[in-house]
Design a protein around this motif. Sequence first.
Motif, PDB file in Angstrom:
ATOM      1  N   ALA A   1       4.253 134.809  33.780  1.00 31.08           N
ATOM      2  CA  ALA A   1       5.182 134.690  32.655  1.00 31.08           C
ATOM      3  C   ALA A   1       6.191 133.571  32.893  1.00 31.08           C
ATOM      4  N   LYS A   2       6.538 133.335  34.144  1.00 26.82           N
ATOM      5  CA  LYS A   2       7.550 132.318  34.458  1.00 26.82           C
ATOM      6  C   LYS A   2       7.110 130.923  34.067  1.00 26.82           C
ATOM      7  N   VAL A   3       5.818 130.679  34.012  1.00 22.74           N
ATOM      8  CA  VAL A   3       5.318 129.374  33.584  1.00 22.74           C
ATOM      9  C   VAL A   3       5.901 129.014  32.229  1.00 22.74           C
ATOM     10  N   TYR A   4       5.808 129.922  31.280  1.00 25.07           N
ATOM     11  CA  TYR A   4       6.254 129.664  29.910  1.00 25.07           C
ATOM     12  C   TYR A   4       7.769 129.742  29.799  1.00 25.07           C
ATOM     13  N   GLU A   5       8.374 130.658  30.536  1.00 23.44           N
ATOM     14  CA  GLU A   5       9.819 130.853  30.477  1.00 23.44           C
ATOM     15  C   GLU A   5      10.575 129.642  31.032  1.00 23.44           C
ATOM     16  N   GLY A   6      10.105 129.114  32.169  1.00 22.74           N
ATOM     17  CA  GLY A   6      10.770 127.971  32.781  1.00 22.74           C
ATOM     18  C   GLY A   6      10.641 126.716  31.942  1.00 22.74           C
ATOM     19  N   MET A   7       9.446 126.463  31.400  1.00 21.86           N
ATOM     20  CA  MET A   7       9.244 125.283  30.570  1.00 21.86           C
ATOM     21  C   MET A   7      10.082 125.368  29.299  1.00 21.86           C
ATOM     22  N   ALA A   8      10.183 126.552  28.714  1.00 21.62           N
ATOM     23  CA  ALA A   8      11.004 126.726  27.519  1.00 21.62           C
ATOM     24  C   ALA A   8      12.475 126.479  27.810  1.00 21.62           C
ATOM     25  N   SER A   9      12.874 126.644  29.069  1.00 23.52           N
ATOM     26  CA  SER A   9      14.265 126.422  29.477  1.00 23.52           C
ATOM     27  C   SER A   9      14.531 124.961  29.841  1.00 23.52           C
ATOM     28  N   GLY A  10      13.537 124.105  29.667  1.00 22.87           N
ATOM     29  CA  GLY A  10      13.724 122.677  29.899  1.00 22.87           C
ATOM     30  C   GLY A  10      13.529 122.227  31.318  1.00 22.87           C
ATOM     31  N   SER A  11      12.922 123.068  32.161  1.00 22.41           N
ATOM     32  CA  SER A  11      12.648 122.711  33.544  1.00 22.41           C
ATOM     33  C   SER A  11      11.177 122.321  33.673  1.00 22.41           C
ATOM     34  N   VAL A  12      10.866 121.436  34.615  1.00 20.59           N
ATOM     35  CA  VAL A  12       9.499 120.948  34.801  1.00 20.59           C
ATOM     36  C   VAL A  12       8.722 121.902  35.700  1.00 20.59           C
ATOM     37  N   LEU A  13       7.579 122.363  35.224  1.00 23.38           N
ATOM     38  CA  LEU A  13       6.712 123.227  36.016  1.00 23.38           C
ATOM     39  C   LEU A  13       5.971 122.412  37.067  1.00 23.38           C
ATOM     40  N   VAL A  14       6.032 122.874  38.316  1.00 17.08           N
ATOM     41  CA  VAL A  14       5.235 122.316  39.406  1.00 17.08           C
ATOM     42  C   VAL A  14       4.212 123.392  39.781  1.00 17.08           C
ATOM     43  N   CYS A  15       2.945 123.141  39.487  1.00 12.73           N
ATOM     44  CA  CYS A  15       1.927 124.192  39.614  1.00 12.73           C
ATOM     45  C   CYS A  15       0.654 123.646  40.245  1.00 12.73           C
TER      46      CYS A  15
END
Length: 376
Positions: A270-284
């Motif tokens: 769930a954090k994948v979508y939550e973090g990106m929606a908060s304007g942070s860049v996902l490192v995956c």
Amino acid sequence: MIIALNNPHLNALFSYHGYVRYLLAHKEVKVLFFSDHRALSFIKGLQNYLRQNSLLRFLNLDDYDIVFSAKSLSSRADVLLDINLLRGSLEHELPMSLRHFDGLKVAHIGDYFWYHPTSAKNQRLEAVGVDHLFGYSMHDRYCGFFHKKFPKYRGKTWGIPFGFESRFVKKKPFRDRINKVVALGSVRALRPPLVNPNNYMESSKYFSDDDWFHRFRRRLGENKDQLGSVMDSMLPDSHNNLNAKYDLPAKFNDYKMFTSCESIYNFPSAKVYEGMASGSVLVCADHDCNKDIGLIDTENCIMFKYENLAEFALKVEHFQRKPEELEGIAREGERFVQLNYDHNKIASLVIDTITRIVKDPSADASPVREILQTHN
């Protein structure tokens, strides 16, 4: 096409799967089916109609056909959708009476590695005649354990991701954020103490060489000192493995980058979508379970070789020196999830996926990104 929801939960604040509320607003969902085991809870829900957390508070019951008999359901709906996500008893989640429904049956598999012995879950799905599965990802492709334990559903497991709530939003300007990646989330043991072994016995045997559900998060936590120049850790240190107490949307807003973990079962959290929606860049991880939801390296996220700690650090260090490029990725990531993965969009994805299945029940499942391209 008329869709019936099987034993729908009445909690409007069920955060990870908040799309249930939006799903009920679609004209295709016209029937609410409550089995004998769930009828009492439905009546109690009516009695508590004005309680703030009741889904009934947002519904006009006159808009729905409420059914308590699976035998009569066949003449009143074309599709039965179960999104109870492995909570409670199997009889509550998938009552045997569903055998009497003649239409298409679709069930969300949820945490297939928890709550019930996996073999018992598969046996119940087959016994009631479930035709297709929804999952957090296409588990039959990316999880060997799932592929082994649910053989009937190979090619019939469709991705319905978590999505994000409205509280996850960009508040802090990107330039004012800490120029590191933040590691967040729980770090759960594969065989937790003081837990019913039935919850994990079968998966524990399959992953006999592993100790951690969140294997890569565990490695990040163990190496947090060595990674100190590129990463701050909010991961728990204790063997209880629970999340630390912090404001998650605020924490995403504090950092330019964040990382999560696909777990040993390989699905986006769930954090994948939550973090990106908060304007942070996902490192995956550069893994197909991430690509299938539409993630693209250096476009809307940053990818590194699967569970490769050295490349993880090198990728983060590289983009720490490229603030403008990093901010562009953040903007595109935020746009991407806002377009596709808020709970209203997830509800639309559910409908679009069911429509595909109804048109060709024998077709193999398609990646989420393909369905989204058609929808958008």
